[in-house]
Design a protein around this motif. Structure first.
Motif, PDB file in Angstrom:
ATOM      1  N   GLY A  83      62.145  72.385  51.708  1.00 34.60           N
ATOM      2  CA  GLY A  83      63.339  71.633  52.047  1.00 34.60           C
ATOM      3  C   GLY A  83      63.187  70.820  53.321  1.00 34.60           C
ATOM      4  N   LEU A  84      61.995  70.253  53.541  1.00 33.38           N
ATOM      5  CA  LEU A  84      61.707  69.511  54.764  1.00 33.38           C
ATOM      6  C   LEU A  84      61.521  68.030  54.473  1.00 33.38           C
ATOM      7  CD1 LEU A  84      59.129  72.039  56.265  1.00 33.38           C
ATOM      8  CD2 LEU A  84      61.560  71.841  56.818  1.00 33.38           C
ATOM      9  N   ASP A  85      61.776  67.213  55.484  1.00 29.93           N
ATOM     10  CA  ASP A  85      61.679  65.761  55.361  1.00 29.93           C
ATOM     11  C   ASP A  85      60.309  65.311  55.848  1.00 29.93           C
ATOM     12  OD1 ASP A  85      62.157  63.086  55.077  1.00 29.93           O
ATOM     13  OD2 ASP A  85      63.687  62.956  56.645  1.00 29.93           O
ATOM     14  N   LEU A  86      59.457  64.882  54.906  1.00 34.25           N
ATOM     15  CA  LEU A  86      58.084  64.475  55.216  1.00 34.25           C
ATOM     16  C   LEU A  86      58.004  62.962  55.290  1.00 34.25           C
ATOM     17  CD1 LEU A  86      55.032  65.317  55.461  1.00 34.25           C
ATOM     18  CD2 LEU A  86      54.908  64.951  52.982  1.00 34.25           C
ATOM     19  N   SER A 124      70.511  79.386  53.908  1.00 37.06           N
ATOM     20  CA  SER A 124      69.414  79.780  54.798  1.00 37.06           C
ATOM     21  C   SER A 124      68.191  78.872  54.669  1.00 37.06           C
ATOM     22  CB  SER A 124      68.994  81.230  54.502  1.00 37.06           C
ATOM     23  OG  SER A 124      70.082  82.112  54.510  1.00 37.06           O
ATOM     24  N   PRO A 125      68.282  77.598  55.071  1.00 40.56           N
ATOM     25  CA  PRO A 125      67.120  76.706  54.989  1.00 40.56           C
ATOM     26  C   PRO A 125      66.001  77.128  55.930  1.00 40.56           C
ATOM     27  CG  PRO A 125      68.911  75.656  56.190  1.00 40.56           C
ATOM     28  CD  PRO A 125      69.470  76.922  55.614  1.00 40.56           C
ATOM     29  N   PHE A 126      64.806  76.640  55.656  1.00 42.33           N
ATOM     30  CA  PHE A 126      63.595  77.056  56.365  1.00 42.33           C
ATOM     31  C   PHE A 126      63.533  76.508  57.782  1.00 42.33           C
ATOM     32  CE2 PHE A 126      59.221  76.573  57.727  1.00 42.33           C
ATOM     33  CZ  PHE A 126      58.641  77.776  57.354  1.00 42.33           C
ATOM     34  N   GLY A 127      63.292  77.417  58.739  1.00 45.91           N
ATOM     35  CA  GLY A 127      62.853  77.051  60.075  1.00 45.91           C
ATOM     36  C   GLY A 127      63.860  76.391  60.992  1.00 45.91           C
ATOM     37  N   VAL A 128      65.129  76.252  60.575  1.00 46.80           N
ATOM     38  CA  VAL A 128      66.076  75.503  61.399  1.00 46.80           C
ATOM     39  C   VAL A 128      67.226  76.351  61.924  1.00 46.80           C
ATOM     40  CG1 VAL A 128      65.560  73.286  60.335  1.00 46.80           C
ATOM     41  CG2 VAL A 128      67.338  74.729  59.340  1.00 46.80           C
TER      42      VAL A 128
END
Length: 332
Positions: A46-49, A131-135
């Protein structure tokens, strides 16, 4: 979780550009496979690349991944003494569920479970915790007590009070507390607590305190949340604290508070909770199953119960039975 995907995220976490050639060499990929693999990884997490011609690939927003060594180093000697176990999971169903499982296997007081992402995060009354990743921060802490579970009725207020104080100490206007276990900022949800208890009817028992705290979550990542919410970054702005430093600060407060609660109960925390009470003196609506009870929020009792002034006089309500909502606004 694919270990290579996690390693790729760690490589890109600094937010800097990394060349396709370097990534291909480090991860044993062909140049043609780099973009496909990175895109698949970003979608999975779920990250913006971002792909930049001539420069390589980077994440739109840097990530500070959790690090057990950095967390331990930031604790005081007393904090490290109380912390018996620290597990960090890249991906887990629920930190609370994992710690309840470990507790049943005999894990000691001071055991902590953290996750970068949860797939089955839980709030109160069976609600999903996004619960998104890493944020954000997804943390659970185990503490054991020699007494009966019934003595833990005020634990959520004690925990909320110390968390509000800890966040208030970050240097800006702090959060408010909504009975029994939500932290708000400007009437929007900043964090929630989920406390779970197990043990013998007369003791001993154990308590797992689960904390979900919104840190840097974007509007898109939080689109599934069905209530007004905010984040610590919105609250702190340029004074935003790093994730590992924040975990250490909160663990320091929580470990000390759970230890003290075992010796002194709710009493030493009540004044602190009342200082952060979000709706004191305001008209509120209580939901108990299908029932709706309206009145004026009159604070909390010595046992942590909610006091509500109604047409029938002052009534008390226990944690776990009701939901508190201001009459004039949407549900928090």
């Amino acid at each position: 979780m694919d270990e290579r995907q996690l390693a790729l995220i760690r490589r890109l976490a600094d937010g800097r550009s990394h060349s396709g050639e370097a990534i291909a060499r480090e991860f044993g990929l062909t140049r043609a496979a780099v973009w496909k693999t990175l895109r698949k990884t970003a979608e999975a997490f779920g990250l913006d690349l971002i792909s930049e011609r001539g420069r390589g690939y980077r994440l739109a927003t840097p990530l500070e991944l959790l690090d057990a060594e950095r967390i331990r180093e930031a604790l005081s000697d007393a904090g490290r003494a109380r912390l018996s176990r620290l597990d960090i999971h890249p991906l887990i169903g629920s930190t609370n569920s994992e710690l309840m499982r470990l507790a049943a296997e005999g894990a000691p007081s001071g055991s902590v479970c953290l996750a970068e992402r949860q797939t089955a995060g839980r709030g109160r009354r069976g609600r999903e915790w996004v619960s998104p990743f890493g944020v954000n921060l997804y943390l659970s802490l185990l503490w054991r007590y020699p007494f009966a579970p019934s003595n833990l009725g005020g634990a959520s207020l004690a925990v909320g009070a110390v968390l509000a104080d800890a966040l208030n100490g970050l240097g800006t206007e702090g959060p408010a507390l909504k009975w029994p276990n939500d932290l708000l900022w400007r009437r929007r949800k900043l964090a929630g607590l989920l406390l779970e208890v197990a043990g013998e009817s007369q003791g001993p028992c154990h308590l797992v305190v689960g904390l979900g705290l919104n840190l840097r979550m974007t509007a898109g990542q939080g689109s599934a949340i069905d209530q007004p919410w905010t984040s610590l970054e919105t609250m702190l702005g340029t004074a935003m604290i790093g994730r590992n430093a924040l975990v250490a600060r909160l663990l320091e407060a929580l470990l000390e508070a759970l230890d003290r609660y075992g010796r002194e109960g709710l009493s030493p925390f009540l004044t602190r909770w009342r200082a952060h009470d979000a709706y004191l003196g305001e008209p509120v609506r209580l939901l108990i199953g299908e029932r709706v009870i309206e009145g004026v929020h009159a604070g909390v009792g010595e046992d942590g119960s909610l006091l509500l002034e109604t047409s029938e006089g002052c009534r008390t309500f226990q944690a776990g039975e009701v939901s508190l909502r201001p009459v004039s606004t949407q549900a928090q």
